[in-house]
Design an enzyme around this catalytic site. Structure first.
Site, PDB file in Angstrom:
ATOM      1  CG  HIS A  77      -0.084   3.558   3.989  1.00 44.67           C
ATOM      2  ND1 HIS A  77       0.266   3.638   5.315  1.00 44.67           N
ATOM      3  CD2 HIS A  77      -0.574   2.300   3.803  1.00 44.67           C
ATOM      4  CE1 HIS A  77       0.009   2.481   5.908  1.00 44.67           C
ATOM      5  NE2 HIS A  77      -0.505   1.660   5.013  1.00 44.67           N
ATOM      6  CB  CYS A 121      -0.920   0.012   1.220  1.00 44.79           C
ATOM      7  SG  CYS A 121      -2.092  -1.351   1.299  1.00 44.79           S
TER       8      CYS A 121
END
Length: 429
Positions: free
Chosen positions: A128, A74
């Protein structure tokens, strides 16, 4: 950024949509990001998946069949596509650094729009969170206001999953009665609700400032926590298994992952699966796939609510919409149940781009014959199918989105790389 790939992506969109100059000033941008979504959508020829809202969206958009992430984690992937720089440039391969201090003061996609006069705002998981976005989602550089995160996300690792013993657990499989959950809600429900309210606010604003609105949804990222009624869409006795369920015979271990995020979940630990590579019992494999599919349908409903409000507000006719995932996910393919590897099933992602009639001669208008994006209730329309929109099988990468969206908004495309990335002024915009 690979300039050739970006040029190819732009040419494809221009060719299929006959882009013209905008008639309503600069177009808005709705940037939709989904977490851990392989192209398991009806629009991508997964007939078992019930995703009517994204399928409907894709039928009026350009769908890319061969799009890939730069890394299947991610944090690195999001930093990469939001800066249009690959991980070997951003120097982020995990979650431990912030590119502005460790790699270079690279301009981000939303920052570029902000510097070009746009109001920019982030909802949910776009960057993120944490170290790799500076602990502040790159605010104030990228966003006009601090990013919104759904308050119920803090219960991700809390014992909120129902168990047969009547107690809460930290499970992988976590279909829930939403009314029993903290705040009687879930993160993606809260993000979608906030996005709807923000779109209403933007629609009612007297300002002519265009907007770049980013909305990031958490599902189908683990845990598979969603309203329990979505399980009814996927009866367990109808579940399939991965077509290639075994670990490749001569695969080097360096090419594989041991699914560390699964072993910390109580229901998975109770299986006493051999570490590091299982195997997982067949029945539990079906349950994992069932819950992933249900998570996708749940996410699709949230996307549908946001698109429906964009159209009802009157903004859809001048808004470029893109929908992507940060990377894919393995569901037993090659014996894998996670991400991190370089198998196509985890690098390949959905990329769908919609051009509004304000900049496309061929785009249908929502005021010319019914709505384009009415909300579709999947429980009332389980077998609804839509016509196929324009499709490209050309190889593209997520780093191509930054320059492509800039060009579609008639913004100057930033240079590929500054001569000295450590000598770029850190200004507050």
């Amino acid at each position: 950024m690979m300039l050739d790939d970006y040029v190819r992506l732009s040419i494809i969109i221009i060719f299929v949509s006959s882009v013209q100059g905008t008639k309503q000033g600069k177009p808005n941008v709705l940037f939709l990001v989904v977490d851990d979504l392989r192209p398991a959508l009806g629009a991508y020829d997964y007939p078992m998946l019930k995703t009517p809202n994204i399928d409907q969206f894709a039928s009026h958009s350009v769908k890319f069949e061969n799009a890939h992430a730069q890394q299947t984690v991610c944090g690195p992937s999001r930093t990469s596509f939001l800066t249009s720089r690959r991980p070997d440039t951003t120097r982020l391969y995990d979650f431990g650094s912030y590119w502005r201090t460790h790699a270079g003061n690279f301009t981000t996609l939303p920052q570029h729009f902000k510097q070009s006069g746009y109001f920019t705002y982030s909802i949910g998981k776009v960057f993120h969170p944490g170290i790799c976005s500076g602990h502040h989602d790159d605010f104030p550089y990228s966003w006009s206001e601090p990013a919104y995160h759904p308050p119920t996300q803090k219960y991700k690792m809390k014992p909120t999953c129902p168990g047969d013993d009547g107690r809460g657990h930290v499970n992988l499989l976590c279909a829930v009665n939403v009314t029993t959950q903290p705040e009687q809600s879930l993160p993606d429900i809260q993000s979608a609700e906030h996005a709807v309210e923000m779109i209403k606010k933007l629609s009612n604003s007297q300002s002519e400032q265009p907007f770049f609105l980013a909305v990031g949804l958490h599902k189908p990222h683990i845990p598979y926590k969603f309203p329990q009624e979505f399980l009814d869409l996927y009866p367990l006795d109808k579940m399939d298994l991965a077509p290639y369920p075994n670990i490749p015979k001569f695969m080097p271990l360096v090419a594989y992952s041991s699914w560390p995020r699964l072993f910390v979940r109580e229901d998975f630990k109770a299986l006493n699966v051999s570490f590091p590579f299982g195997p997982i019992p067949w029945e539990f494999q079906k349950k994992i796939r069932q819950h992933y599919y249900a998570s996708v349908s749940y996410m699709d409903s949230m996307i549908g609510k946001v698109l429906n409000e964009l159209e009802n507000s009157g903004l859809a006719d001048n808004t470029v919409i893109s929908l992507i995932s940060d990377h894919g996910w393995s569901l037993g393919d090659h014996g894998d149940w996670c991400k991190y590897e370089n198998f196509e099933v985890v690098t390949r992602v959905p990329v769908i781009v919609h051009l509004p009639p304000s900049i496309s001669q061929t785009a249908p208008s929502s005021d010319g014959g019914g709505n384009l994006f009415p909300f579709v209730d999947v429980f009332k329309n389980r077998h609804l199918r839509f016509h196929k929109g324009p499709t490209s099988s050309s190889l593209i990468e997520l780093v191509d989105l930054f320059p492509t969206l800039s060009e579609l908004a008639s913004l100057e495309v930033p240079p590929i790389c500054p001569q000295d990335p450590f000598n770029v002024s850190l200004l507050y915009y």
